[in-house]
Design a protein around this motif. Structure first.
Motif, PDB file in Angstrom:
ATOM      1  N   ARG A   8       0.882  -1.179   0.000  1.00  0.00           N
ATOM      2  CA  ARG A   8       0.000   0.000   0.000  1.00  0.00           C
ATOM      3  C   ARG A   8       0.909   1.215   0.000  1.00  0.00           C
ATOM      4  NH1 ARG A   8      -3.027   3.498   3.578  1.00  0.00           N
ATOM      5  NH2 ARG A   8      -5.097   3.848   2.701  1.00  0.00           N
ATOM      6  N   ILE A   9       0.695   2.087  -0.977  1.00  0.00           N
ATOM      7  CA  ILE A   9       1.578   3.232  -1.195  1.00  0.00           C
ATOM      8  C   ILE A   9       0.747   4.511  -1.040  1.00  0.00           C
ATOM      9  CG2 ILE A   9       3.094   4.357  -2.858  1.00  0.00           C
ATOM     10  CD1 ILE A   9       3.274   1.441  -4.164  1.00  0.00           C
ATOM     11  N   VAL A  10       1.174   5.373  -0.127  1.00  0.00           N
ATOM     12  CA  VAL A  10       0.455   6.617   0.133  1.00  0.00           C
ATOM     13  C   VAL A  10       1.410   7.783  -0.116  1.00  0.00           C
ATOM     14  CG1 VAL A  10      -0.818   7.971   1.840  1.00  0.00           C
ATOM     15  CG2 VAL A  10      -0.977   5.468   1.867  1.00  0.00           C
ATOM     16  N   VAL A  11       0.966   8.717  -0.968  1.00  0.00           N
ATOM     17  CA  VAL A  11       1.814   9.843  -1.333  1.00  0.00           C
ATOM     18  C   VAL A  11       1.006  11.140  -1.267  1.00  0.00           C
ATOM     19  CG1 VAL A  11       3.424  10.729  -3.062  1.00  0.00           C
ATOM     20  CG2 VAL A  11       2.898   8.287  -3.010  1.00  0.00           C
ATOM     21  N   PRO A  12       1.496  12.113  -0.491  1.00  0.00           N
ATOM     22  CA  PRO A  12       0.818  13.411  -0.492  1.00  0.00           C
ATOM     23  C   PRO A  12       1.021  14.113  -1.833  1.00  0.00           C
ATOM     24  CG  PRO A  12       2.834  13.534   0.806  1.00  0.00           C
ATOM     25  CD  PRO A  12       2.668  12.101   0.377  1.00  0.00           C
ATOM     26  N   VAL A  13       0.000  14.834  -2.256  1.00  0.00           N
ATOM     27  CA  VAL A  13       0.104  15.644  -3.473  1.00  0.00           C
ATOM     28  C   VAL A  13      -0.143  17.092  -3.048  1.00  0.00           C
ATOM     29  CG1 VAL A  13      -0.803  16.091  -5.783  1.00  0.00           C
ATOM     30  CG2 VAL A  13      -0.718  13.745  -4.917  1.00  0.00           C
ATOM     31  N   ARG A  14       0.890  17.900  -3.135  1.00  0.00           N
ATOM     32  CA  ARG A  14       0.792  19.303  -2.735  1.00  0.00           C
ATOM     33  C   ARG A  14       0.095  20.108  -3.834  1.00  0.00           C
ATOM     34  NH1 ARG A  14       1.643  17.236   1.750  1.00  0.00           N
ATOM     35  NH2 ARG A  14       3.677  17.286   2.715  1.00  0.00           N
ATOM     36  N   ASP A  15      -0.402  21.293  -3.454  1.00  0.00           N
ATOM     37  CA  ASP A  15      -1.103  22.161  -4.412  1.00  0.00           C
ATOM     38  C   ASP A  15      -0.225  22.551  -5.594  1.00  0.00           C
ATOM     39  OD1 ASP A  15      -3.341  22.075  -2.808  1.00  0.00           O
ATOM     40  OD2 ASP A  15      -2.911  23.974  -1.798  1.00  0.00           O
ATOM     41  N   THR A  16       1.085  22.575  -5.369  1.00  0.00           N
ATOM     42  CA  THR A  16       2.024  22.976  -6.426  1.00  0.00           C
ATOM     43  C   THR A  16       2.384  21.825  -7.364  1.00  0.00           C
ATOM     44  OG1 THR A  16       3.884  22.493  -4.961  1.00  0.00           O
ATOM     45  CG2 THR A  16       3.070  24.765  -4.989  1.00  0.00           C
ATOM     46  N   GLU A  17       1.881  20.624  -7.081  1.00  0.00           N
ATOM     47  CA  GLU A  17       2.235  19.446  -7.879  1.00  0.00           C
ATOM     48  C   GLU A  17       1.086  19.023  -8.788  1.00  0.00           C
ATOM     49  OE1 GLU A  17       5.157  16.702  -5.348  1.00  0.00           O
ATOM     50  OE2 GLU A  17       3.213  16.964  -4.368  1.00  0.00           O
ATOM     51  N   VAL A  18       1.446  18.382  -9.887  1.00  0.00           N
ATOM     52  CA  VAL A  18       0.474  17.803 -10.805  1.00  0.00           C
ATOM     53  C   VAL A  18       0.304  16.328 -10.416  1.00  0.00           C
ATOM     54  CG1 VAL A  18      -0.017  17.268 -13.228  1.00  0.00           C
ATOM     55  CG2 VAL A  18       1.189  19.390 -12.630  1.00  0.00           C
ATOM     56  N   THR A  19      -0.930  15.951 -10.104  1.00  0.00           N
ATOM     57  CA  THR A  19      -1.202  14.595  -9.616  1.00  0.00           C
ATOM     58  C   THR A  19      -0.687  13.530 -10.576  1.00  0.00           C
ATOM     59  OG1 THR A  19      -3.142  15.432  -8.434  1.00  0.00           O
ATOM     60  CG2 THR A  19      -3.020  13.048  -8.767  1.00  0.00           C
ATOM     61  N   ASP A  20      -0.878  13.724 -11.878  1.00  0.00           N
ATOM     62  CA  ASP A  20      -0.398  12.739 -12.857  1.00  0.00           C
ATOM     63  C   ASP A  20       1.115  12.550 -12.767  1.00  0.00           C
ATOM     64  OD1 ASP A  20      -2.941  12.256 -13.819  1.00  0.00           O
ATOM     65  OD2 ASP A  20      -2.732  13.557 -15.575  1.00  0.00           O
ATOM     66  N   ARG A  21       1.832  13.636 -12.525  1.00  0.00           N
ATOM     67  CA  ARG A  21       3.302  13.539 -12.423  1.00  0.00           C
ATOM     68  C   ARG A  21       3.710  12.784 -11.163  1.00  0.00           C
ATOM     69  NH1 ARG A  21       7.617  14.693 -14.407  1.00  0.00           N
ATOM     70  NH2 ARG A  21       8.399  16.172 -12.898  1.00  0.00           N
ATOM     71  N   VAL A  22       2.993  13.000 -10.078  1.00  0.00           N
ATOM     72  CA  VAL A  22       3.295  12.267  -8.845  1.00  0.00           C
ATOM     73  C   VAL A  22       3.025  10.775  -9.064  1.00  0.00           C
ATOM     74  CG1 VAL A  22       2.717  11.976  -6.399  1.00  0.00           C
ATOM     75  CG2 VAL A  22       2.844  14.278  -7.395  1.00  0.00           C
ATOM     76  N   GLU A  23       1.931  10.457  -9.736  1.00  0.00           N
ATOM     77  CA  GLU A  23       1.645   9.053 -10.066  1.00  0.00           C
ATOM     78  C   GLU A  23       2.757   8.469 -10.936  1.00  0.00           C
ATOM     79  OE1 GLU A  23      -2.254   8.880 -11.827  1.00  0.00           O
ATOM     80  OE2 GLU A  23      -3.255   9.065  -9.875  1.00  0.00           O
ATOM     81  N   ASP A  24       3.229   9.237 -11.914  1.00  0.00           N
ATOM     82  CA  ASP A  24       4.322   8.769 -12.779  1.00  0.00           C
ATOM     83  C   ASP A  24       5.580   8.481 -11.965  1.00  0.00           C
ATOM     84  OD1 ASP A  24       2.720   8.974 -15.028  1.00  0.00           O
ATOM     85  OD2 ASP A  24       3.574  10.892 -15.692  1.00  0.00           O
ATOM     86  N   ALA A  25       5.872   9.336 -10.988  1.00  0.00           N
ATOM     87  CA  ALA A  25       7.060   9.137 -10.140  1.00  0.00           C
ATOM     88  C   ALA A  25       6.962   7.803  -9.401  1.00  0.00           C
ATOM     89  CB  ALA A  25       7.206  10.282  -9.142  1.00  0.00           C
ATOM     90  N   VAL A  26       5.803   7.511  -8.855  1.00  0.00           N
ATOM     91  CA  VAL A  26       5.618   6.244  -8.131  1.00  0.00           C
ATOM     92  C   VAL A  26       5.705   5.070  -9.104  1.00  0.00           C
ATOM     93  CG1 VAL A  26       4.048   4.885  -6.692  1.00  0.00           C
ATOM     94  CG2 VAL A  26       4.265   7.352  -6.313  1.00  0.00           C
ATOM     95  N   ARG A  27       5.114   5.223 -10.295  1.00  0.00           N
ATOM     96  CA  ARG A  27       5.174   4.148 -11.306  1.00  0.00           C
ATOM     97  C   ARG A  27       6.606   3.887 -11.766  1.00  0.00           C
ATOM     98  NH1 ARG A  27       0.157   6.130 -13.316  1.00  0.00           N
ATOM     99  NH2 ARG A  27      -1.457   4.625 -12.794  1.00  0.00           N
ATOM    100  N   ASN A  28       7.489   4.881 -11.672  1.00  0.00           N
ATOM    101  CA  ASN A  28       8.897   4.662 -12.009  1.00  0.00           C
ATOM    102  C   ASN A  28       9.517   3.610 -11.097  1.00  0.00           C
ATOM    103  OD1 ASN A  28       8.953   6.562 -14.071  1.00  0.00           O
ATOM    104  ND2 ASN A  28       9.699   8.205 -12.753  1.00  0.00           N
TER     105      ASN A  28
END
Length: 139
Positions: A8-28
């Motif tokens: 189970r992976i939990v990642v905060p997404v800040r207002d300054t971040e693009v959610t798709d990019r954060v998802e891409d980082a985890v998928r890396n």
């Protein structure tokens, strides 16, 4: 041997971040992850840590990984945190100390079989002189 676990992976997404990019980082790091978006964070699940294990081998950080896994281990599994910025580059970098201002990637692994210690050995085998050692090769 069949290894069965769920991460189970939990990642905060800040207002300054693009959610798709954060998802891409985890998928890396965890390519097979499936996400649900929640307010201010994404929550993912995967049943495969094979590619993550391959990255630990490639980066030659098996001992570091084992140390991080055992710090927060119990009879059901183990937890660890990764740096989000490194994940954007496809690099595993364990988060120690204070969380990054963008937040860390929190991972909790629940092990069904064969057991936590054996699963850790599978994902990040013990090493001798920096090289992975299989259980039957240990002295």
């Amino acid at each position: 041997m069949i290894y069965s676990a769920e991460a189970r992976i939990v990642v905060p997404v800040r207002d300054t971040e693009v959610t798709d990019r954060v998802e891409d980082a985890v998928r890396n790091i965890f390519p097979n992850v499936e996400f649900e978006r929640e307010a201010g964070r994404i929550v993912g699940e995967t049943h495969s840590l094979e590619q993550f294990s391959e990255k630990l081998h490639e980066q030659a950080i098996l001992d570091t990984a084992r140390r991080e896994f055992t710090k927060r281990a119990d009879e059901d599994g183990f937890s660890f945190a990764l740096k989000k910025q490194a994940a954007f580059k496809g690099v595993v970098n364990f988060a120690v100390g204070n969380p990054d201002e963008l937040g860390d990637i929190e991972v909790h692994v629940t092990v069904d079989s064969p057991g936590v210690e054996a699963f850790v050995d599978h994902v990040a085998p013990p090493t001798e002189d920096g090289k992975p050692v299989q259980p039957d090769e240990r002295e």
